[in-house]
Write an enzyme that holds these catalytic residues in place. Structure first.
Site, mmCIF file in Angstrom:
data_model
loop_
_atom_site.group_PDB
_atom_site.id
_atom_site.type_symbol
_atom_site.label_atom_id
_atom_site.label_comp_id
_atom_site.label_asym_id
_atom_site.label_seq_id
_atom_site.Cartn_x
_atom_site.Cartn_y
_atom_site.Cartn_z
ATOM 1 N N ARG A 196 1.146 13.873 13.430
ATOM 2 C CA ARG A 196 1.430 13.699 12.018
ATOM 3 C C ARG A 196 1.542 15.027 11.293
ATOM 4 O O ARG A 196 0.852 15.302 10.318
ATOM 5 C CB ARG A 196 0.382 12.808 11.355
ATOM 6 N N LYS A 226 0.842 -1.207 0.000
ATOM 7 C CA LYS A 226 0.000 0.000 0.000
ATOM 8 C C LYS A 226 0.872 1.250 0.000
ATOM 9 O O LYS A 226 0.666 2.165 -0.798
ATOM 10 C CB LYS A 226 -0.889 -0.001 1.248
ATOM 11 N N ASN A 227 1.833 1.287 0.928
ATOM 12 C CA ASN A 227 2.602 2.515 1.112
ATOM 13 C C ASN A 227 3.545 2.804 -0.052
ATOM 14 O O ASN A 227 4.059 3.908 -0.167
ATOM 15 C CB ASN A 227 3.390 2.458 2.426
ATOM 16 N N CYS A 280 -5.146 13.385 13.131
ATOM 17 C CA CYS A 280 -5.266 11.982 12.754
ATOM 18 C C CYS A 280 -5.263 11.186 14.035
ATOM 19 O O CYS A 280 -4.689 11.620 15.025
ATOM 20 C CB CYS A 280 -4.089 11.591 11.876
ATOM 21 N N ASP A 334 4.176 -0.057 12.105
ATOM 22 C CA ASP A 334 2.985 -0.675 11.512
ATOM 23 C C ASP A 334 2.827 -2.149 11.907
ATOM 24 O O ASP A 334 1.825 -2.777 11.555
ATOM 25 C CB ASP A 334 3.019 -0.538 9.985
ATOM 26 N N ARG A 373 -9.017 -0.236 4.266
ATOM 27 C CA ARG A 373 -8.127 0.783 3.707
ATOM 28 C C ARG A 373 -6.815 0.167 3.239
ATOM 29 O O ARG A 373 -6.210 0.664 2.285
ATOM 30 C CB ARG A 373 -7.783 1.833 4.772
HETATM 31 C C1 UD1 Z 1 4.314 6.442 6.555
HETATM 32 C C2 UD1 Z 1 3.362 5.296 6.339
HETATM 33 C C3 UD1 Z 1 2.842 4.753 7.655
HETATM 34 C C4 UD1 Z 1 4.001 4.395 8.572
HETATM 35 C C5 UD1 Z 1 4.961 5.571 8.704
HETATM 36 C C6 UD1 Z 1 6.206 5.239 9.503
HETATM 37 C C7 UD1 Z 1 2.343 5.839 4.210
HETATM 38 C C8 UD1 Z 1 1.119 6.210 3.477
HETATM 39 N N1 UD1 Z 1 2.249 5.739 5.532
HETATM 40 O O1 UD1 Z 1 3.571 7.502 7.159
HETATM 41 O O2 UD1 Z 1 2.069 3.564 7.385
HETATM 42 O O3 UD1 Z 1 3.505 4.069 9.843
HETATM 43 O O4 UD1 Z 1 5.384 6.004 7.402
HETATM 44 O O5 UD1 Z 1 6.852 4.152 8.963
HETATM 45 O O6 UD1 Z 1 3.375 5.588 3.633
HETATM 46 N N2 UD1 Z 1 6.392 13.925 11.375
HETATM 47 C C9 UD1 Z 1 6.482 15.239 11.739
HETATM 48 N N3 UD1 Z 1 6.626 16.170 10.750
HETATM 49 C C10 UD1 Z 1 6.690 15.841 9.443
HETATM 50 C C11 UD1 Z 1 6.602 14.498 9.068
HETATM 51 C C12 UD1 Z 1 6.446 13.547 10.061
HETATM 52 O O7 UD1 Z 1 6.426 15.584 12.908
HETATM 53 O O8 UD1 Z 1 6.824 16.747 8.596
HETATM 54 C C13 UD1 Z 1 6.231 12.906 12.436
HETATM 55 C C14 UD1 Z 1 4.881 12.232 12.351
HETATM 56 O O9 UD1 Z 1 3.927 12.949 13.110
HETATM 57 C C15 UD1 Z 1 5.187 10.887 12.953
HETATM 58 C C16 UD1 Z 1 6.632 10.612 12.518
HETATM 59 O O10 UD1 Z 1 7.181 11.882 12.188
HETATM 60 O O11 UD1 Z 1 5.149 10.953 14.336
HETATM 61 C C17 UD1 Z 1 6.756 9.654 11.349
HETATM 62 O O12 UD1 Z 1 6.106 10.179 10.228
HETATM 63 P P1 UD1 Z 1 6.465 9.733 8.736
HETATM 64 O O13 UD1 Z 1 7.691 8.897 8.729
HETATM 65 O O14 UD1 Z 1 6.453 10.954 7.902
HETATM 66 O O15 UD1 Z 1 5.244 8.808 8.363
HETATM 67 P P2 UD1 Z 1 4.170 8.978 7.225
HETATM 68 O O16 UD1 Z 1 4.852 9.284 5.926
HETATM 69 O O17 UD1 Z 1 3.079 9.865 7.685
#
Ligand code: UD1
Length: 428
Positions: A125, A26-27, A120, A311, A403
């Site tokens: 996030r 998915k990701n 969320c 995950d 999802r």
């Molecule tokens: C992606 C995956 C999700 C997985 C996660 C971590 C998808 C669609 N989703 O989510 O399934 O659990 O990676 O492996 O690919 N953060 C910030 N600021 C930012 C970006 C992130 O504070 O600008 C924080 C987020 O709140 C979270 C952490 O960093 O606590 C990890 O986020 P991130 O690695 O960006 O995950 P996603 O891309 O949202």
């Protein structure tokens, strides 16, 4: 999800054994679809999972002006006629990963308008790192009526950026803009998830010049946006779906063999399965798990790849809940991702939560109960819990499971579980 109110009902028969093929990740697929915007033509993706999040990304692309056609697990996205650069609120609130089009839109058009993602269930996030990274490439951001408005008055240029945290989404958005920037971009402390390597591979197939793939220092030599072209690409197998079925096999004893995934993607999960008392075997594209003795205890902390994936945290917490002894699970990636623990306690688990630590004392068994999927992975883990619980378990909120898991119930049934979907009438 529709207007029906479906639940998953599980009769705990303790059965889960056999072979199961995982779908495409998915990701990965979501980001490959977003990247197709850069190709200005008909890109074909294979091994795309049949799940609700993919449907939302189709809507996002169609809203931009793309034409999407699907044939089973293959999908052709023609982005030649894309002429809008806006992603509306309705779609971003349906699926936060919709913001993955921000980077490609900036790369192709030099501007974009994407609704700001709201809160969320699994933590703040934020997208601050996405914005900081893109700003370094020359993007200027404003917030207008709930939209992030991106402009590049002086064009996109390469830059050296060190991410504060190896964010998956920030790394991907930066990558998809940097491929069109003038000059070289270095993303340091980049996320190393296998899905990012998959995206880099596709970008190179489209004519981009990305190196350092799979490492924490990714280098991008920018090319002219018009020189990127459509391509044909196969999505990598879903390591999280694989890890979920492996957790299921560990729970019942299995043996469960999961095919269609590179075992290298699951190294830390495999280490923890072994520590819990399981025997794990691997081949080129499969992993199997079996357990004849009791489940043990293990300490787990979630970390960016190659650390233990957040995950798979809920699925492994379930194993700890039935293991002999005391386990500590520490969640470092998302705040507020322990809502699953409260549901599992309703089934008889013994878990103490303290900040981002869960202290789990193994119990002899779980009892079936009505429970709610609080997020995608929690939902999948609750269904597994039902398989070994005494009596019947009803999992509500299964839209979360739909999802991200293709035919979860069908695959579990094929492995011998007594699981079915049931419509319990209109929503209140
Ligand atoms: C992606 C995956 C999700 C997985 C996660 C971590 C998808 C669609 N989703 O989510 O399934 O659990 O990676 O492996 O690919 N953060 C910030 N600021 C930012 C970006 C992130 O504070 O600008 C924080 C987020 O709140 C979270 C952490 O960093 O606590 C990890 O986020 P991130 O690695 O960006 O995950 P996603 O891309 O949202």
């Amino acid at each position: 999800m529709g207007s029906s109110n479906e639940v998953i009902v599980i009769h705990g028969n303790g059965n889960l054994a056999g072979e199961v093929a995982v779908s495409g990740a998915k990701n990965s697929a979501l980001k490959l679809m977003a990247a197709s915007v850069l190709g200005r033509g008909a890109t074909t993706l294979h091994n795309v999972p049949l799940i609700a999040d993919i449907d939302v990304m189709c809507e996002v692309l169609e809203h931009l002006g793309a034409t999407v056609s699907r044939d089973g697990h293959s999908m052709t996205i023609d982005t030649a006629a894309v002429d809008r650069n806006e992603t509306p609120y309705e779609l971003v609130t349906k699926m936060r990963a919709s913001i993955a089009v921000l980077g490609p839109l900036i790369g192709r058009f030099g501007e974009a308008r994407v609704a700001m993602p709201g809160g969320c269930q699994i933590g703040a996030r934020n997208i601050d790192m996405h914005l900081v990274g893109l700003e370094a490439l020359g993007v200027q951001f404003d917030v207008h009526h709930g939209f992030i408005v991106a402009r590049t008055p002086d064009g996109l240029h390469g830059a050296q950026v060190t991410l504060e945290f190896p964010s998956v989404g920030a790394t991907e958005n930066m990558l998809m803009a940097a491929v069109c920037a003038e000059g070289q971009t270095i993303i340091d402390n980049a996320a190393r998830e296998p899905e990012i390597a998959d995206l880099c591979a596709m970008l190179n197939e489209m004519g981009a010049c990305v190196s350092g793939i799979g490492t924490s220092t990714i280098a991008v030599e920018g090319v002219a946006p018009e020189s990127l072209h459509a391509c044909e690409h196969t999505t990598v197998g879903d390591r999280i779906e694989a890890g979920t079925f492996l957790a299921g096999g560990a729970l019942t004893g299995g043996p469960v063999k999961v095919t269609g995934v590179d075992p290298a993607f699951l190294r830390m999960a495999i280490t923890k399965l072994e520590a819990l008392g399981c025997t794990v075997r691997t081949g080129e594209d499969w992993v199997s798990v079996e357990r004849t003795g009791p489940l043990g205890a293990v300490d787990i902390q979630t970390l960016p790849h190659p650390g233990f994936p957040t995950d798979l945290q809920a699925q492994f917490m379930l194993l700890c809940a039935l293991g002999e002894g005391l386990s500590v699970v520490t969640e470092n990636v998302f705040e507020n991702r322990f809502m699953f623990a409260a549901e599992l306690m309703r089934m008889g688990a013994n878990i103490d939560l303290e900040d981002h630590h869960a202290v789990i004392r193994g119990v002899d068994g779980l009892q079936g109960a009505p429970v709610s999927a609080t997020d995608l992975r929690a939902g999948a883990a609750l269904v597994l819990a039902g398989i070994v619980a005494e009596g019947y378990t009803t999992v509500h909120g299964i839209g979360h499971i739909d999802r991200g898991y293709e035919d979860y119930v069908g695959k579990l049934r094929a492995l011998g579980a007594d699981v079915m979907r049931k419509d319990i009438g209109a929503r209140p």
